[in-house]
Write a protein that holds these residues in place. Structure first.
Motif, PDB file in Angstrom:
ATOM      1  N   ALA A  86      42.189  29.179  52.709  1.00 39.64           N
ATOM      2  CA  ALA A  86      42.740  30.535  52.768  1.00 39.64           C
ATOM      3  C   ALA A  86      43.391  30.971  51.457  1.00 39.64           C
ATOM      4  N   TYR A  87      44.051  30.042  50.750  1.00 43.05           N
ATOM      5  CA  TYR A  87      44.736  30.457  49.510  1.00 43.05           C
ATOM      6  C   TYR A  87      43.759  30.595  48.339  1.00 43.05           C
ATOM      7  N   LYS A  88      42.513  30.108  48.525  1.00 41.67           N
ATOM      8  CA  LYS A  88      41.563  30.054  47.405  1.00 41.67           C
ATOM      9  C   LYS A  88      40.543  31.183  47.372  1.00 41.67           C
ATOM     10  N   TYR A  89      40.062  31.588  48.562  1.00 43.24           N
ATOM     11  CA  TYR A  89      38.826  32.382  48.525  1.00 43.24           C
ATOM     12  C   TYR A  89      39.031  33.727  47.820  1.00 43.24           C
ATOM     13  N   PRO A  90      38.008  34.216  47.099  1.00 48.58           N
ATOM     14  CA  PRO A  90      38.158  35.479  46.363  1.00 48.58           C
ATOM     15  C   PRO A  90      38.352  36.657  47.311  1.00 48.58           C
ATOM     16  N   ARG A  91      39.393  37.459  47.051  1.00 44.16           N
ATOM     17  CA  ARG A  91      39.633  38.664  47.858  1.00 44.16           C
ATOM     18  C   ARG A  91      38.862  39.840  47.278  1.00 44.16           C
ATOM     19  N   ILE A  92      38.406  39.699  46.013  1.00 48.27           N
ATOM     20  CA  ILE A  92      37.684  40.798  45.360  1.00 48.27           C
ATOM     21  C   ILE A  92      36.367  40.246  44.815  1.00 48.27           C
ATOM     22  N   VAL A  93      35.272  40.951  45.079  1.00 45.83           N
ATOM     23  CA  VAL A  93      33.979  40.579  44.509  1.00 45.83           C
ATOM     24  C   VAL A  93      33.412  41.787  43.782  1.00 45.83           C
ATOM     25  N   GLU A  94      32.941  41.575  42.572  1.00 48.44           N
ATOM     26  CA  GLU A  94      32.289  42.667  41.837  1.00 48.44           C
ATOM     27  C   GLU A  94      30.909  42.188  41.402  1.00 48.44           C
ATOM     28  N   PHE A  95      29.865  42.954  41.762  1.00 48.14           N
ATOM     29  CA  PHE A  95      28.499  42.588  41.362  1.00 48.14           C
ATOM     30  C   PHE A  95      28.198  43.134  39.976  1.00 48.14           C
ATOM     31  N   ARG A  96      27.532  42.310  39.178  1.00 47.12           N
ATOM     32  CA  ARG A  96      27.157  42.704  37.820  1.00 47.12           C
ATOM     33  C   ARG A  96      25.700  42.328  37.587  1.00 47.12           C
ATOM     34  N   ASP A  97      25.050  43.026  36.648  1.00 45.11           N
ATOM     35  CA  ASP A  97      23.682  42.641  36.259  1.00 45.11           C
ATOM     36  C   ASP A  97      23.708  41.537  35.218  1.00 45.11           C
ATOM     37  N   ALA A  98      24.821  41.456  34.473  1.00 43.49           N
ATOM     38  CA  ALA A  98      24.948  40.441  33.424  1.00 43.49           C
ATOM     39  C   ALA A  98      26.433  40.141  33.253  1.00 43.49           C
ATOM     40  N   LEU A  99      26.726  38.993  32.660  1.00 47.25           N
ATOM     41  CA  LEU A  99      28.117  38.628  32.378  1.00 47.25           C
ATOM     42  C   LEU A  99      28.298  38.518  30.868  1.00 47.25           C
ATOM     43  N   PRO A 100      29.481  38.882  30.360  1.00 50.04           N
ATOM     44  CA  PRO A 100      29.694  38.777  28.905  1.00 50.04           C
ATOM     45  C   PRO A 100      29.677  37.315  28.479  1.00 50.04           C
ATOM     46  N   MET A 101      28.985  37.018  27.372  1.00 47.07           N
ATOM     47  CA  MET A 101      28.890  35.630  26.911  1.00 47.07           C
ATOM     48  C   MET A 101      29.171  35.536  25.428  1.00 47.07           C
ATOM     49  N   THR A 102      29.629  34.360  25.011  1.00 48.27           N
ATOM     50  CA  THR A 102      29.823  34.102  23.590  1.00 48.27           C
ATOM     51  C   THR A 102      28.453  33.857  22.957  1.00 48.27           C
ATOM     52  N   ALA A 103      28.436  33.757  21.626  1.00 49.65           N
ATOM     53  CA  ALA A 103      27.189  33.467  20.913  1.00 49.65           C
ATOM     54  C   ALA A 103      26.620  32.123  21.343  1.00 49.65           C
ATOM     55  N   THR A 104      27.487  31.241  21.871  1.00 46.50           N
ATOM     56  CA  THR A 104      26.998  29.921  22.283  1.00 46.50           C
ATOM     57  C   THR A 104      26.629  29.879  23.763  1.00 46.50           C
ATOM     58  N   GLY A 105      26.716  31.032  24.449  1.00 48.89           N
ATOM     59  CA  GLY A 105      26.267  31.073  25.844  1.00 48.89           C
ATOM     60  C   GLY A 105      27.323  30.704  26.873  1.00 48.89           C
ATOM     61  N   LYS A 106      28.593  30.640  26.448  1.00 45.28           N
ATOM     62  CA  LYS A 106      29.659  30.412  27.432  1.00 45.28           C
ATOM     63  C   LYS A 106      30.072  31.764  28.014  1.00 45.28           C
ATOM     64  N   ILE A 107      30.382  31.789  29.297  1.00 49.24           N
ATOM     65  CA  ILE A 107      30.836  33.035  29.921  1.00 49.24           C
ATOM     66  C   ILE A 107      32.243  33.348  29.401  1.00 49.24           C
ATOM     67  N   LEU A 108      32.417  34.582  28.918  1.00 51.17           N
ATOM     68  CA  LEU A 108      33.700  34.992  28.320  1.00 51.17           C
ATOM     69  C   LEU A 108      34.640  35.466  29.407  1.00 51.17           C
ATOM     70  N   LYS A 109      35.416  34.562  29.954  1.00 53.46           N
ATOM     71  CA  LYS A 109      36.287  34.947  31.071  1.00 53.46           C
ATOM     72  C   LYS A 109      37.396  35.907  30.643  1.00 53.46           C
ATOM     73  N   ARG A 110      37.832  35.782  29.380  1.00 49.86           N
ATOM     74  CA  ARG A 110      38.947  36.659  29.003  1.00 49.86           C
ATOM     75  C   ARG A 110      38.529  38.139  29.028  1.00 49.86           C
ATOM     76  N   GLU A 111      37.213  38.412  28.911  1.00 54.21           N
ATOM     77  CA  GLU A 111      36.756  39.807  28.988  1.00 54.21           C
ATOM     78  C   GLU A 111      36.629  40.291  30.435  1.00 54.21           C
ATOM     79  N   LEU A 112      36.665  39.328  31.363  1.00 55.11           N
ATOM     80  CA  LEU A 112      36.528  39.703  32.771  1.00 55.11           C
ATOM     81  C   LEU A 112      37.891  39.895  33.443  1.00 55.11           C
ATOM     82  N   ARG A 113      38.933  39.331  32.808  1.00 55.71           N
ATOM     83  CA  ARG A 113      40.251  39.372  33.488  1.00 55.71           C
ATOM     84  C   ARG A 113      40.822  40.780  33.547  1.00 55.71           C
TER      85      ARG A 113
END
Length: 511
Positions: A484-511
């Protein structure tokens, strides 16, 4: 005398006609790479650049990269590879911060105007004296941005006696992505880099009729530089260069060149599999070794890859500060999917708490590493170095557990952890669960600010092609499958996720 350029020089001596680099229709032998690198070294020396000087290199995965990289090393200077996506202001910052004397910069393309940005960054940097353009047109002797490398190399001798450097001299300065504050330059010695290459090379069996390494990870990043270019060159393999990852092209290139060794980040493996399943692309059959790092691979991707390609992905772990490889699911030992394996030869790992005290048993704790792979420190940053180094140990900022066999598993980056209502939530665990849902192709979980809980859990999701699941349906499914304390309360669908040049997902751009 210990100089990282030996990985090229030995192969050029032992196998001068062997193919070193494949780029499009070009096949460049080891002798030629070594000759041009020697000319680059002669050029640097003729311009007053030598032992201990810093020389920056901004270039995608093109033959220029090894030419210049090993040329700088031969001259006894230090290579400072720059991310090709940097803007002018950032290029100037890096040049100033490492006190670079020269910049070799790719001219770029309309989509990536690197030459323009590089020139502006060079103009703004105080002490940088020389700017060499790596032209987009092969062998072009002129460029609007400045002196072409081909004009500069005209008349330079093809032989060069490599400058004697010691194991502790700095070979490379790698800038860490700088998620906190300004990027810092990790100083890696010739010994750091060379030991990492030797251990990587000896960990993987050679293919009977020669190896073909695929370089699609950026060579300016530690993973591609050590595991693909330097290890491939030490082995005398053919290194196939691909400047930009595109799943369909990558699969075609693997088939055409008979690639035996592929290294990628998890999003690349996800891209290859999505392409194969969605469009029925043909699966290459020459692959002997597949290596993943840079971020944790979702277990679903690992399973799918093994089913599809008939070989498992070997996951490893490391950082720019560790040259980079620190641990690995090593051939000859049982592979445990979802773990980063065990420390490589000559390296120790342990779990610690916030006060550097050792955490016994399973943990969780923060990974600390000690061994031949640990950087000398951050260039000109004694305080930042002191924060992460203690008695030879380096603290990584990654939280992990350790099983009874000594295999480590990353739970999350310390800074990605979400604290919701006083509970610690590890995004990676939720991403793993989300990816088991048939409608979810890729997921990234972050914490977003919340008035009463401090942080709320939010998931960004790319749906599988043809799926029409709604946010409400996915949240309801999460509620059934997560605490109960973990599950996401918000979901957003995207066609793509922001990534660094090395292919890591850029979480700081999603926060």
């Amino acid at each position: 005398m210990l100089n990282l350029s030996v990985v090229l020089e030995d192969s050029a001596r032992n196998n001068p006609d062997g193919t070193a680099v494949v780029f499009g229709d070009m096949r460049l032998p080891y002798s030629m790479i070594d000759t041009v690198a020697s000319q680059v070294a002669n050029l640097l020396v003729s311009r007053g650049i030598g032992k201990g000087d810093k020389v920056a290199l901004a270039c995608p995965n093109l033959p220029y990269f090894p030419f210049v990289y090993y040329g700088i090393l031969k001259a006894g200077a230090t290579v400072v590879p720059l991310n090709v996506l940097l803007q002018s202001r950032e290029i100037a910052y890096h040049l100033d911060d490492c006190e670079a004397k020269a910049l070799f910069c790719f001219e770029g393309t309309p989509e990536l105007p690197l030459g323009e940005r590089g020139r502006a960054g060079f103009e703004a940097a105080e002490g940088c004296e020389h700017f060499f353009v790596l032209p987009a047109t092969p062998l072009a002797t002129e460029s609007v941005h400045g002196e072409s490398i081909w004009a500069a190399l005209g008349g330079m001798p093809a032989e060069f006696e490599t400058v004697q450097t010691s194991g502790d001299d700095t070979a490379v300065i790698l800038y860490t992505s700088g998620t906190t504050g300004q990027p810092k330059g990790a100083e890696l010695s010739h010994q750091n880099m060379l030991m990492n290459v030797v251990v990587c090379d000896e960990m993987f069996p050679s293919a009977a009729d020669g190896d073909v390494f695929m370089a699609v990870l950026p060579l300016f990043h530690s993973f591609g530089q050590t595991v693909i270019m330097n290890t491939g060159f030490r082995r005398g393999a053919a290194v196939v260069l691909m400047p930009r990852f595109e799943p369909g092209d990558a699969l075609a290139l693997m088939r055409r060149e008979g690639v035996t060794f592929f290294a990628g980040v998890p999003t690349m493996y996800w891209g290859l599999l999505t392409k194969i399943h969605a469009e029925g692309a043909e699966v290459p059959d020459t692959l002997k070794v597949a290596v993943a790092g840079g971020a944790s691979s979702p277990v679903e991707v690992l399973r799918d890859f093994e089913r599809t390609f008939g070989i498992g992905i070997l996951e490893g772990y490391g950082l720019s500060e560790t040259s980079p490889v620190a641990s690995f699911n090593q051939p000859g030992r049982p592979t445990k999917p979802g773990t980063i394996g065990t420390p490589i030869w000559g390296v120790e790992m342990k779990l610690i708490d916030g006060d550097w005290k050792t955490v016994e048993g399973e943990g969780p704790g923060e990974i600390a590493i000690r061994g031949h792979n640990i950087m000398k420190g951050y260039y000109n940053r004694p305080e930042a170095t002191a924060e992460v180094m203690h008695d030879g140990w380096f603290r990584t900022g990654d939280i992990a557990t350790r099983d009874a066999d000594g295999y480590y598993a990353i739970i999350d980056r310390a800074k990605d952890m979400i604290i919701r209502g006083g509970f610690n939530v590890y995004p990676r665990e939720l991403e793993e669960v989300l990816m088991t849902h048939e409608a979810v192709s890729l997921a990234a979980v972050v914490g977003v600010p919340h008035d009463s809980h401090g942080e709320e859990v939010k998931a960004y999701v790319i749906r599988t092609p043809g799926s029409a699941i709604t946010e409400e349906e996915l949240i309801a499914w999460c509620r059934e499958n997560m605490a109960a304390y973990k599950y996401p309360r918000i979901v957003e669908f995207r066609d793509a996720l922001p990534m660094t040049a090395t292919g890591k997902i850029l979480k700081r751009e999603l926060r």
